[in-house]
Design a protein around this motif. Sequence first.
Motif, mmCIF file in Angstrom:
data_model
loop_
_atom_site.group_PDB
_atom_site.id
_atom_site.type_symbol
_atom_site.label_atom_id
_atom_site.label_comp_id
_atom_site.label_asym_id
_atom_site.label_seq_id
_atom_site.Cartn_x
_atom_site.Cartn_y
_atom_site.Cartn_z
ATOM 1 N N LEU A 298 0.811 -1.215 0.000
ATOM 2 C CA LEU A 298 0.000 0.000 0.000
ATOM 3 C C LEU A 298 0.844 1.264 0.000
ATOM 4 O O LEU A 298 0.413 2.299 -0.530
ATOM 5 C CB LEU A 298 -0.955 -0.011 1.192
ATOM 6 N N LEU A 299 2.026 1.208 0.583
ATOM 7 C CA LEU A 299 2.909 2.379 0.559
ATOM 8 C C LEU A 299 3.359 2.660 -0.875
ATOM 9 O O LEU A 299 3.405 3.824 -1.306
ATOM 10 C CB LEU A 299 4.114 2.145 1.476
ATOM 11 N N TRP A 300 3.680 1.607 -1.612
ATOM 12 C CA TRP A 300 4.043 1.771 -3.028
ATOM 13 C C TRP A 300 2.834 2.275 -3.803
ATOM 14 O O TRP A 300 2.968 3.166 -4.661
ATOM 15 C CB TRP A 300 4.512 0.437 -3.606
ATOM 16 N N TYR A 301 1.668 1.726 -3.536
ATOM 17 C CA TYR A 301 0.462 2.071 -4.285
ATOM 18 C C TYR A 301 0.144 3.553 -4.157
ATOM 19 O O TYR A 301 -0.183 4.220 -5.158
ATOM 20 C CB TYR A 301 -0.707 1.233 -3.777
ATOM 21 N N LEU A 302 0.244 4.085 -2.948
ATOM 22 C CA LEU A 302 -0.055 5.504 -2.761
ATOM 23 C C LEU A 302 0.933 6.411 -3.475
ATOM 24 O O LEU A 302 0.588 7.534 -3.849
ATOM 25 C CB LEU A 302 -0.071 5.832 -1.265
ATOM 26 N N ASP A 303 2.156 5.931 -3.672
ATOM 27 C CA ASP A 303 3.175 6.725 -4.364
ATOM 28 C C ASP A 303 3.023 6.689 -5.879
ATOM 29 O O ASP A 303 3.395 7.652 -6.561
ATOM 30 C CB ASP A 303 4.580 6.212 -4.007
ATOM 31 N N HIS A 304 2.498 5.593 -6.422
ATOM 32 C CA HIS A 304 2.562 5.377 -7.862
ATOM 33 C C HIS A 304 1.226 5.294 -8.574
ATOM 34 O O HIS A 304 1.191 5.289 -9.810
ATOM 35 C CB HIS A 304 3.348 4.085 -8.161
ATOM 36 N N LYS A 305 0.136 5.250 -7.851
ATOM 37 C CA LYS A 305 -1.182 5.153 -8.467
ATOM 38 C C LYS A 305 -2.007 6.388 -8.140
ATOM 39 O O LYS A 305 -1.735 7.083 -7.154
ATOM 40 C CB LYS A 305 -1.910 3.896 -7.971
ATOM 41 N N PRO A 306 -3.039 6.680 -8.964
ATOM 42 C CA PRO A 306 -3.893 7.829 -8.659
ATOM 43 C C PRO A 306 -4.540 7.669 -7.285
ATOM 44 O O PRO A 306 -4.923 6.571 -6.884
ATOM 45 C CB PRO A 306 -4.944 7.781 -9.774
ATOM 46 N N ALA A 307 -4.641 8.764 -6.573
ATOM 47 C CA ALA A 307 -5.219 8.728 -5.221
ATOM 48 C C ALA A 307 -6.685 8.318 -5.301
ATOM 49 O O ALA A 307 -7.466 8.942 -6.027
ATOM 50 C CB ALA A 307 -5.078 10.087 -4.556
ATOM 51 N N PRO A 308 -7.090 7.286 -4.563
ATOM 52 C CA PRO A 308 -8.483 6.845 -4.602
ATOM 53 C C PRO A 308 -9.394 7.780 -3.808
ATOM 54 O O PRO A 308 -8.983 8.349 -2.797
ATOM 55 C CB PRO A 308 -8.427 5.455 -3.949
ATOM 56 N N LYS A 309 -10.632 7.894 -4.262
ATOM 57 C CA LYS A 309 -11.600 8.712 -3.546
ATOM 58 C C LYS A 309 -12.286 7.853 -2.496
ATOM 59 O O LYS A 309 -13.347 7.254 -2.721
ATOM 60 C CB LYS A 309 -12.627 9.304 -4.520
#
Length: 373
Positions: A298-309
């Motif tokens: 999840l740390l990688w995801y928040l850095d590399h993917k669009p921020a989820p609503k």
Amino acid sequence: MGLTSNKVLALAVLLAVLLFFGTIWLWPRLARRSWKAVTGRVGLLLATQLAIFASVGLAANQAFGFYATWADLFGQETSPGIVVDHDPAKGGSGPVKVVDTQTVSVPGGDRPVTGGQIQKIEVGGKESNIGSPAYVYLPPEYFQPQYRNRTFPAAVALTGYPGTAEALIKGLHYPQTAHRLASEGKMQPMILIMMRPTVAPPRDTECVDIPGGPQAETFFAKDLPDAISQHYRVGTKAQNWGVIGDSTGGYCALKLAVHHPDKYGAAVGLSAYYKAPIDVTTGDLFHGDEQLEREANLLWYLDHKPAPKTSLLVTSSKKGEDNYRDTLKFIDKVKAPTRVSSITLDSGGHNFNTWRREIPAALQWMSGRLNDN
């Protein structure tokens, strides 16, 4: 008698007490140096210690819900529980089958219109082809005539691993807490779907769609909300759905909301970690799929993917929790439109006592971020 039966615990404690006093009573007779006396002393000591160990183990299992049955304890529960009988496309009665009901341990709990009701169900996953048992808490309002046309927000509550769904009721008191908070006007009436994240026992799937294996993420992100919405008066929008869990369940909760903001409008990670572990309980989760492994971090995801609503709540303790530093990192990485909140205790271990301190505030928080339409 079942593993979690109070009778089993009482018998174990009684045996330990009898052996303890029996050892004291017989010890003078076994004080000689003959092989029979020595064998008797050793046997009494071992039997007493085993009885005490069993009593403590049974009490701990009841308190923390590690194992639900004897088969679960001894590793005999290996079936993945694939369900096809309740697939609507095959003429079944629907993806949810109610197999039992029970009262809620609250004042007036013998009447659903006062205490609500807990239903034990079996859920069949149409896309994942996974089936899993669960408990559904229906609030009193669900049975009251003036609310008969109302839909309710729902929250999935997940245990850690291995965990048991019963522990969410008996150990973490989710239904009782939700009932009390709603009756005090601190949260809106909400349906709770209580289960463990282990939908392919005994394997710890970490809510991952394993290549060539159990599609656990699909089950929780698609099949479960769809099945519950078909059977109960629950909306189908993300704003109608939340997910909360502790430890492994906390990681799953956060991942489901981050990966699927169109399904879950809010998530709570109680003592969550942020990356799927690989160990003997998980096996090979990713089978060389590096992108799948990165996205499970999840740390990688928040850095590399669009921020989820979606809205996220994370909890930790300055003393007693291993996830404190990673939780601070997670909070720092969140970007709009994602909203993040936190509960940080001065001290609290990775245990039920800590989570019971956090669950009331977490349910109130979630109630404020979901609605019923």
